[in-house]
Design an enzyme around this catalytic site. Structure first.
Site, PDB file in Angstrom:
ATOM      1  N   GLU A   8       0.844  -1.120  -0.042  1.00 26.86           N
ATOM      2  CA  GLU A   8       0.150  -0.115   0.335  1.00 26.86           C
ATOM      3  C   GLU A   8       0.993   1.167  -0.128  1.00 26.86           C
ATOM      4  OE1 GLU A   8      -2.408  -1.006  -0.795  1.00 26.86           O
ATOM      5  OE2 GLU A   8      -3.981  -0.626   0.926  1.00 26.86           O
TER       6      GLU A   8
ATOM      7  N   THR B  22      -4.743   7.664  -5.323  1.00 26.32           N
ATOM      8  CA  THR B  22      -5.183   7.621  -4.129  1.00 26.32           C
ATOM      9  C   THR B  22      -4.576   8.713  -4.192  1.00 26.32           C
ATOM     10  OG1 THR B  22      -5.524   5.589  -3.265  1.00 26.32           O
ATOM     11  CG2 THR B  22      -4.891   7.265  -1.813  1.00 26.32           C
TER      12      THR B  22
END
Length: 309
Positions: free
Chosen positions: A128, A181
């Site tokens: 991530e 993101t």
């Protein structure tokens, strides 16, 4: 065991009030991954279908997560990873998390489970970090543990798994645009006014209480975001209309899935979920925007083993 084939589920993170700390695991959408033991040490990404992603393991979220695990549990053999992407990158339903979590889960199984599931979260977070620049766990934790998860703290990492009420269903609509993101984080404000922070804390506590007591009305009242949604909603086509239609069709609450552009709604019962999915689809049909919809129960198990030999 020499190889394993797994289903790596999509996830919904934040759940309106739980920015970077709450997530749930979906059951009807996800990637598949096949991992083989290899005599050659290290990690190799040997095949990717469904997305144009790097095969260099140090530039791939699955590879980075796998390497983090093997840094702590060293072996004299290695692993070859095949990735079959069904979750589109930038969709807001945990595409990178599915790959990162799947890699560490599968390798851990092939190593005869030296790590507990909750210990795998820290390795998956490395993937991530590569994807978004932030090592958050709100997608990888539910993908690995199933159900709902609450990240109580990051230093040290403390993840709490929460069972889902039996009748709870999730609806997701994904407009076919990509919203990275990093870009979605860029619009957020660096500070939160105290009044808004207090409201957010109350909603997080209320949502957790509602999940434990299966109080659907309380769950619905708590699906409200003071922190991210006010700034991110402008990035998502027809967001307010989609949310309003979902509520009119009986959804408990609706909001941005992760960093978007997907929009989620939580519903009590399958019939309500179907009505919500139908109603919100009309909005994008009318404006001519291509989209996908998903209806799912909450996956209680997380990543699933499909085959092993």
């Amino acid at each position: 065991m020499k190889s394993i084939r797994i289903f790596c589920p999509a996830t919904i993170a934040n759940l309106s009030c739980g920015f970077d700390v709450l997530g749930l695991c979906l059951d009807t959408v996800g990637d598949e991954m096949i991992i083989h033991k290899s005599a050659e040490p290290g990690v190799r990404i040997t095949k990717i279908e469904g997305a144009n992603l790097p095969t260099n393991p140090e530039a791939n979220v699955a590879g980075v997560a796998a390497l983090a695990l093997l840094h702590e549990w060293q072996t004299d053999f290695g692993f070859d990873i095949e990735i079959y992407k069904r979750i589109k990158a930038g969709s807001g339903i945990g595409s990178s998390a599915a790959s990162a979590a799947g890699a560490v889960f599968g390798i851990n199984e092939l190593l005869a489970r030296p790590f507990e599931k909750n210990e795998l979260v820290k390795f998956a977070m490395k993937g991530e970090q590569l994807a978004s620049g932030n090592a958050h766990a709100d997608n990888v934790a539910p993908a690995l543990l199933g159900g709902f998860t609450l990240v109580r703290g990051y230093n040290p990492l403390d993840v709490i798994r929460i069972e889902s009420p039996d009748e709870l269903h999730a609806v997701v609509i994904h407009p076919q645009i990509e919203l990275k993101t990093a870009d979605s984080r860029a619009v957020l404000q660096p500070t939160v006014p105290l009044k808004k922070a207090i409201a957010q804390w109350g909603n997080v506590g209320g949502l957790v209480a509602g999940l434990y007591t299966s109080d659907y009305d309380l769950i619905g009242r708590c699906l409200h975001d003071e922190v991210a949604e006010p700034y991110r909603k402008a990035l998502i086509p027809a967001f307010e209309e989609i949310k309003n239609v979902a509520l009119q069709q009986g959804a408990l609450g609706s909001g941005i899935s992760g960093s978007g552009p997907s929009i989620f709604a939580l519903c009590k019962g399958l019939s309500t979920a179907k009505a919500v999915a139908s109603g919100i689809s009309v909005v994008y049909d009318r404006i001519g925007l291509t989209y996908e919809t998903h209806i799912s129960t909450v996956n209680p198990n997380g990543i699933k083993i499909l085959n092993q030999d």
